[in-house]
Design a protein around this motif. Structure first.
Motif, PDB file in Angstrom:
ATOM      1  N   UNK A  11       0.824  -1.204   0.000  1.00  0.00           N
ATOM      2  CA  UNK A  11       0.000   0.000   0.000  1.00  0.00           C
ATOM      3  C   UNK A  11       0.864   1.263   0.000  1.00  0.00           C
ATOM      4  N   UNK A  12       1.945   1.232   0.781  1.00  0.00           N
ATOM      5  CA  UNK A  12       2.865   2.372   0.812  1.00  0.00           C
ATOM      6  C   UNK A  12       3.499   2.584  -0.560  1.00  0.00           C
ATOM      7  N   UNK A  13       3.899   1.503  -1.202  1.00  0.00           N
ATOM      8  CA  UNK A  13       4.525   1.598  -2.521  1.00  0.00           C
ATOM      9  C   UNK A  13       3.559   2.197  -3.537  1.00  0.00           C
ATOM     10  N   UNK A  14       2.306   1.749  -3.508  1.00  0.00           N
ATOM     11  CA  UNK A  14       1.310   2.246  -4.456  1.00  0.00           C
ATOM     12  C   UNK A  14       1.010   3.723  -4.230  1.00  0.00           C
ATOM     13  N   UNK A  15       1.165   4.180  -2.999  1.00  0.00           N
ATOM     14  CA  UNK A  15       0.875   5.577  -2.699  1.00  0.00           C
ATOM     15  C   UNK A  15       2.077   6.484  -2.915  1.00  0.00           C
ATOM     16  N   UNK A  16       3.275   6.023  -2.536  1.00  0.00           N
ATOM     17  CA  UNK A  16       4.414   6.933  -2.369  1.00  0.00           C
ATOM     18  C   UNK A  16       5.580   6.746  -3.327  1.00  0.00           C
ATOM     19  N   UNK A  17       5.543   5.741  -4.189  1.00  0.00           N
ATOM     20  CA  UNK A  17       6.696   5.464  -5.030  1.00  0.00           C
ATOM     21  C   UNK A  17       6.914   6.529  -6.093  1.00  0.00           C
ATOM     22  N   UNK A  18       8.161   6.965  -6.228  1.00  0.00           N
ATOM     23  CA  UNK A  18       8.544   7.886  -7.299  1.00  0.00           C
ATOM     24  C   UNK A  18       8.850   7.127  -8.586  1.00  0.00           C
ATOM     25  N   UNK A  19       8.959   5.799  -8.489  1.00  0.00           N
ATOM     26  CA  UNK A  19       9.392   5.003  -9.640  1.00  0.00           C
ATOM     27  C   UNK A  19       8.244   4.247 -10.304  1.00  0.00           C
ATOM     28  N   UNK A  20       7.023   4.437  -9.818  1.00  0.00           N
ATOM     29  CA  UNK A  20       5.866   3.781 -10.420  1.00  0.00           C
ATOM     30  C   UNK A  20       4.994   4.830 -11.097  1.00  0.00           C
ATOM     31  N   UNK A  21       4.740   4.625 -12.389  1.00  0.00           N
ATOM     32  CA  UNK A  21       3.911   5.582 -13.126  1.00  0.00           C
ATOM     33  C   UNK A  21       2.478   5.590 -12.614  1.00  0.00           C
ATOM     34  N   UNK A  22       2.059   4.482 -11.955  1.00  0.00           N
ATOM     35  CA  UNK A  22       0.687   4.389 -11.478  1.00  0.00           C
ATOM     36  C   UNK A  22       0.540   4.749 -10.005  1.00  0.00           C
ATOM     37  N   UNK A  23       1.588   5.285  -9.385  1.00  0.00           N
ATOM     38  CA  UNK A  23       1.483   5.628  -7.967  1.00  0.00           C
ATOM     39  C   UNK A  23       0.727   6.940  -7.784  1.00  0.00           C
ATOM     40  N   UNK A  24       0.177   7.121  -6.594  1.00  0.00           N
ATOM     41  CA  UNK A  24      -0.496   8.384  -6.286  1.00  0.00           C
ATOM     42  C   UNK A  24       0.468   9.556  -6.352  1.00  0.00           C
ATOM     43  N   UNK A  25       1.693   9.336  -5.882  1.00  0.00           N
ATOM     44  CA  UNK A  25       2.681  10.413  -5.893  1.00  0.00           C
ATOM     45  C   UNK A  25       2.979  10.855  -7.318  1.00  0.00           C
ATOM     46  N   UNK A  26       3.149   9.893  -8.223  1.00  0.00           N
ATOM     47  CA  UNK A  26       3.433  10.218  -9.622  1.00  0.00           C
ATOM     48  C   UNK A  26       2.281  10.994 -10.250  1.00  0.00           C
ATOM     49  N   UNK A  27       1.070  10.698  -9.826  1.00  0.00           N
ATOM     50  CA  UNK A  27      -0.098  11.389 -10.394  1.00  0.00           C
ATOM     51  C   UNK A  27      -0.095  12.870 -10.060  1.00  0.00           C
ATOM     52  N   UNK A  28       0.579  13.267  -8.976  1.00  0.00           N
ATOM     53  CA  UNK A  28       0.639  14.681  -8.605  1.00  0.00           C
ATOM     54  C   UNK A  28       1.451  15.503  -9.605  1.00  0.00           C
ATOM     55  N   UNK A  29       2.307  14.823 -10.409  1.00  0.00           N
ATOM     56  CA  UNK A  29       3.115  15.543 -11.388  1.00  0.00           C
ATOM     57  C   UNK A  29       2.257  16.269 -12.422  1.00  0.00           C
TER      58      UNK A  29
END
Length: 323
Positions: free
Chosen positions: A45-63
């Motif tokens: 769950x942390x990886x899906x939310x916070x990863x900078x290396x996953x295009x499908x992460x929540x963090x990446x979506x903020x870009x």
């Protein structure tokens, strides 16, 4: 790094997640498997939310939000709150807006791939946008990231995840729990007799082996967290430059520090890890900054000289007394 030392009354397992080594130790061997399943779910769950290396992460979506406020999950909101708190507490030396700087020096994918990559990089001094440009409304869960700002939670997310996991597993199991994510170590519940024995050292080594080179020390931890950061881990060479993952937000470049490793104990692993990273960035005088904050700390200079704050290691044994 910080390495949990084996004890006879505990059971442990080790695997990989979040691009690093995961180590789980519990004081009730019968509960190891069930705790490990909960830990694996939590880290996914942390990886899906916070990863900078996953295009499908929540963090990446903020870009792609271009400065518009967007609502994020409670998990990512908490992770961002921890990162922004760390930035404020360290005078901005630990800053989550260094994402573009990390990409510019080649750290734009899982570290095992970074090491194998040979694409050229161009080092340019460029100050990070600054953590104050990011807005987080905890009540609504809305986050505003200005256009062009890329976030990186690498300095706080793993330590925070270790804190959260240790507390969750201790409550669910009723036993003592230690969670270590790449050396960011958090403990919760009733510790083993004598406390959790943790080795701090310059170089990565298996739990069963003391390091063949570099100074090390073993301390007992009863609560809270312990973290070690250094410029000798996660380093690579590109375009003739020796690079590593500790970036100075004032320059956007890997920090040049008089310290090669810094270990800190605190009431949480997140606070400990933020302090270790800040000490590397602050450089000379970091031991005085740590002393003023009342943090037990051990700093190893580039020549191997060990410097400690007055409360190391006596206060490590009872982290509830540390602010």
């Amino acid at each position: 790094m910080s390495t949990p030392v084996k004890t006879r009354t505990t059971a442990a397992t080790e695997w990989r997640a979040l691009g690093t080594t995961v180590r789980l130790v519990v004081t009730d061997p019968a509960l190891l498997d069930s705790c490990n399943l909960l830990l694996a779910r939590h880290l996914a769950e942390v990886d899906a939310a916070c990863s900078r290396f996953r295009a499908d992460s929540e963090l990446a979506a903020l870009d792609g939000t271009a400065g518009r406020p967007v609502r994020v999950s409670p998990l990512l909101a908490e992770a961002l709150a921890v990162a922004l708190h760390a930035a404020e507490a360290t005078d901005g030396t630990v800053d989550p807006t260094v994402g573009s700087a990390m990409e510019a020096i080649g750290y734009d994918r899982d570290f095992t791939l970074v090491q194998e990559d040979d694409r050229p990089v161009r080092l340019t001094v460029r100050r990070a946008p600054g953590w104050r440009t990011v807005r987080l409304d905890r009540a609504s869960g809305a986050v505003t990231v200005p256009a062009g700002v890329r976030l990186d939670l690498g300095a706080t997310a793993k330590a925070w995840a270790a804190d959260k996991a240790a507390a969750m597993l201790a409550e669910a199991s009723g036993c003592g729990v230690l969670v270590s994510l790449g050396g960011d170590t958090a403990v919760a519940g009733e510790p083993p007799a004598g406390g959790w024995q943790i080795r701090v050292q310059d170089v990565t080594a298996p739990v069963e082996e003391t390091p063949a080179q570099g100074p090390y020390a073993t301390v007992g931890l009863r609560s809270g967290g312990l973290a070690t950061s250094g410029t000798g881990a996660r380093n690579w060479r590109r375009s003739g430059h020796d690079l590593h993952h500790i970036v100075d937000p004032r320059t956007g470049l890997p920090v040049r520090s008089p310290w090669r490793t810094v270990s800190v104990a605190a009431s949480t692993c997140a606070d400990a890890n933020a302090a270790t990273t800040a000490a590397l960035v602050k450089g000379a005088g970091a031991e005085r900054w740590l002393t003023r904050r009342g943090l037990p700390a051990r700093l190893v200079a580039q020549d191997g000289t060990v410097v400690t704050t007055p409360s190391w290691p006596t206060a490590v044994a009872d982290m509830e007394a540390v602010a």
